[in-house]
Design an enzyme around this catalytic site. Structure first.
Site, PDB file in Angstrom:
ATOM      1  N   HIS A 172       0.827  -1.214   0.000  1.00  0.00           N
ATOM      2  CA  HIS A 172       0.000   0.000   0.000  1.00  0.00           C
ATOM      3  C   HIS A 172       0.863   1.267   0.000  1.00  0.00           C
ATOM      4  O   HIS A 172       0.328   2.367  -0.085  1.00  0.00           O
ATOM      5  CB  HIS A 172      -0.939   0.008   1.198  1.00  0.00           C
ATOM      6  CG  HIS A 172      -2.346  -0.343   0.833  1.00  0.00           C
ATOM      7  ND1 HIS A 172      -3.081   0.355  -0.103  1.00  0.00           N
ATOM      8  CD2 HIS A 172      -3.162  -1.323   1.290  1.00  0.00           C
ATOM      9  CE1 HIS A 172      -4.272  -0.172  -0.219  1.00  0.00           C
ATOM     10  NE2 HIS A 172      -4.355  -1.203   0.610  1.00  0.00           N
ATOM     11  N   ASP A 174      -7.743 -11.511 -17.759  1.00  0.00           N
ATOM     12  CA  ASP A 174      -7.588 -12.664 -18.638  1.00  0.00           C
ATOM     13  C   ASP A 174      -6.113 -12.794 -19.018  1.00  0.00           C
ATOM     14  O   ASP A 174      -5.593 -12.007 -19.803  1.00  0.00           O
ATOM     15  CB  ASP A 174      -8.459 -12.486 -19.893  1.00  0.00           C
ATOM     16  CG  ASP A 174      -8.393 -13.689 -20.827  1.00  0.00           C
ATOM     17  OD1 ASP A 174      -7.607 -14.614 -20.554  1.00  0.00           O
ATOM     18  OD2 ASP A 174      -9.115 -13.692 -21.834  1.00  0.00           O
TER      19      ASP A 174
END
Length: 485
Positions: free
Chosen positions: A171, A389
């Site tokens: 983060h 994908d």
């Protein structure tokens, strides 16, 4: 169904590698100054998302030998190396709270074999099983990388050829939106060999818009340490269609207000969590409750920030509920009120000197509510999680979880007809919470992931075996054992 004991013995880390950018970072990009928001993020906090891909063509993803690397695994490593050229800070190291050295030391890349079927895990997924698929939970990786390395990846391959891609980004460098920008770029390169033009070039400009500063406030360091008491994390899937009438009912109580689905899910969870806490600890009923809700302000700041702008562009807003504000309409309407006030009064101010002032103001407000019962929530809803994908088709399931106390993490279901909630509570409170009839009226507790035949096919086999009048009993026993029911 896998237990924590099962998964511990079934997962084997077969390789640990460091993936460096395929070409070196230019000298003028070797030092990245972080923004003030990045600066105050603890270096050991990572956002992790897991993508589950079934093996549709029955081809094996990786060799069962721990010594060899198959073309698919090698392709993932090569495409990651290419992606890190564009996202060069993610291959660097944290050198100070406000500085990344873009030195091309690389991302940690783990490969694991899981000696079962992917569908075994998806019958009833549990946090213990998922933890073994996340790189930061590997002891050697944790010892060498946590707090300095910015990107951790684990590829877990099942006997059926199914694969789980687990990506953990610090983060210090990315929020959920920019995290997904990176993964989309990596997936596109792995799938097509090149980065899609429409994805654009990542920008690392937060430090110039909101420069780092010295913060002396005692509350400027976010305390996200895992407490020592016994905690339980469980998954609940809320059915959107079951909440339509409840939305209308709340609209009749609070004039001209229809809560969003995610706010309604949060309100239900919060109400039942408060009830469980008060039953376990009656003294907590006199304390106010605070919901710390992560809110993105990318589209509120001027000029607005696209997903290509890396870094942190969110803030946890604190919504305070009084002791008697525990009805669903109270909780949902105050969440909406807190969100509206933040967007109208503070969201556009996170830049320059004004940004420092608004962050200081928010940190003081946070320090003033330390005596309250605090719940934290983060939502991945409406993000394109299922669009990743890598060349093997869309994932069957995407999830993320955290094991911090009183945390609620929301994720859309694949069909967008529900919301999955991972909830972590004290063990005694969870026992009461998960039995609450108001909660169970709107959700299921950890249902199977039935998609693309992964689990459904196995359920059909069990029914045929058990009810076919000709099949011998010993075959029934063997089949049921193989399905881990």
């Amino acid at each position: 169904m896998l237990s924590s004991c099962d998964i511990n013995s079934l997962v084997e880390i077969t390789s640990r590698k460091t993936i460096k950018p395929s070409s070196p970072t230019p000298p003028h990009n070797r030092i990245l100054k972080l923004s003030l928001l990045d600066q105050i993020m603890p270096p050991t906090v990572y956002g992790t998302i897991l993508w589950f891909f079934p093996n549709h063509n029955a081809s094996d993803f990786a060799s069962k030998s721990s010594e060899s690397t198959t073309p698919k695994s090698k392709r993932l490593q090569d495409s990651l190396s290419k992606a890190l050229v564009q996202f060069y800070p993610m291959a660097g190291r944290v050198k100070s709270p406000a500085l990344i050295e873009c030195n091309d030391e690389g991302a940690h890349f783990l490969e694991a074999r899981v000696n079962c079927q992917l569908s075994d895990l998806l019958i009833q997924p549990n946090p213990e099983s998922l933890n073994h698929l996340m790189a930061q939970n590997d002891p050697k990786t944790a010892n060498e990388a946590l707090g300095s390395t910015l990107l951790l990846v684990q590829i877990s391959v099942f006997n059926c050829g199914g694969i789980v891609v687990s990506v953990s980004a610090s983060h210090k460098i990315a929020d959920a939106a920019s995290f997904l920008t990176f993964v989309r770029a990596w997936a596109a390169i792995n799938r097509d060999g090149v980065l899609e033009l429409q994805l654009g070039t990542p920008e690392f400009t937060g430090g110039s818009l909101l420069p780092p500063r010295e913060l002396s406030l005692p509350s400027s360091k976010v305390n996200l340490e895992i407490p020592t008491q016994s905690l339980v994390t469980k998954r609940f899937v809320f059915n959107v269609s079951k909440m339509v009438s409840l939305k209308e009912k709340i609209g009749s109580v609070v004039q001209a207000f229809i809560p969003s689905t995610s706010h309604l899910v949060l309100a239900i969870i919060l109400k039942c969590s408060i009830a469980a806490s008060r039953q376990c600890k009656p003294e907590s009923s006199i304390k106010p409750t605070v919901l710390s809700q992560m809110v993105s302000f990318r589209k509120r700041i001027v000029p607005e920030k696209s997903e290509n702008v890396m870094g942190n562009w969110f803030w946890p807003i604190q919504v305070l509920f009084k002791e008697n504000e525990i009805e669903l309409h109270d909780l949902a309407s105050k969440m909406r009120q807190g969100l509206t006030e933040f967007r109208n009064e503070k969201a556009s101010r996170f830049k320059g000197e004004d940004g420092f002032l608004v962050i200081s103001e928010c940190l003081r407000e946070r320090n003033d509510i330390n005596s309250a019962n605090v719940y934290r929530t983060s939502s991945l809803c409406k993000l394109p999680l299922y669009e990743m994908d890598f060349g093997w088709g869309k994932p069957a399931w995407v999830t993320s979880l955290s094991v911090l106390k009183n945390i609620i993490l929301l994720v859309d279901t694949k069909e967008k007809d529900g919301i999955e909630a991972w909830v972590t509570l004290d063990e005694q409170e969870m026992a009461i919470f998960e039995s609450d009839q108001e909660l169970l009226a709107f959700c299921s507790v950890n249902p199977s992931i039935c998609h693309s035949g992964l689990v459904l096919e196995r359920c059909v086999i069990v029914r045929c075996v058990l009810y076919h009048p000709i099949v011998p009993l010993f075959i029934v026993v063997r089949k049921v054992k193989s399905l881990r029911y």
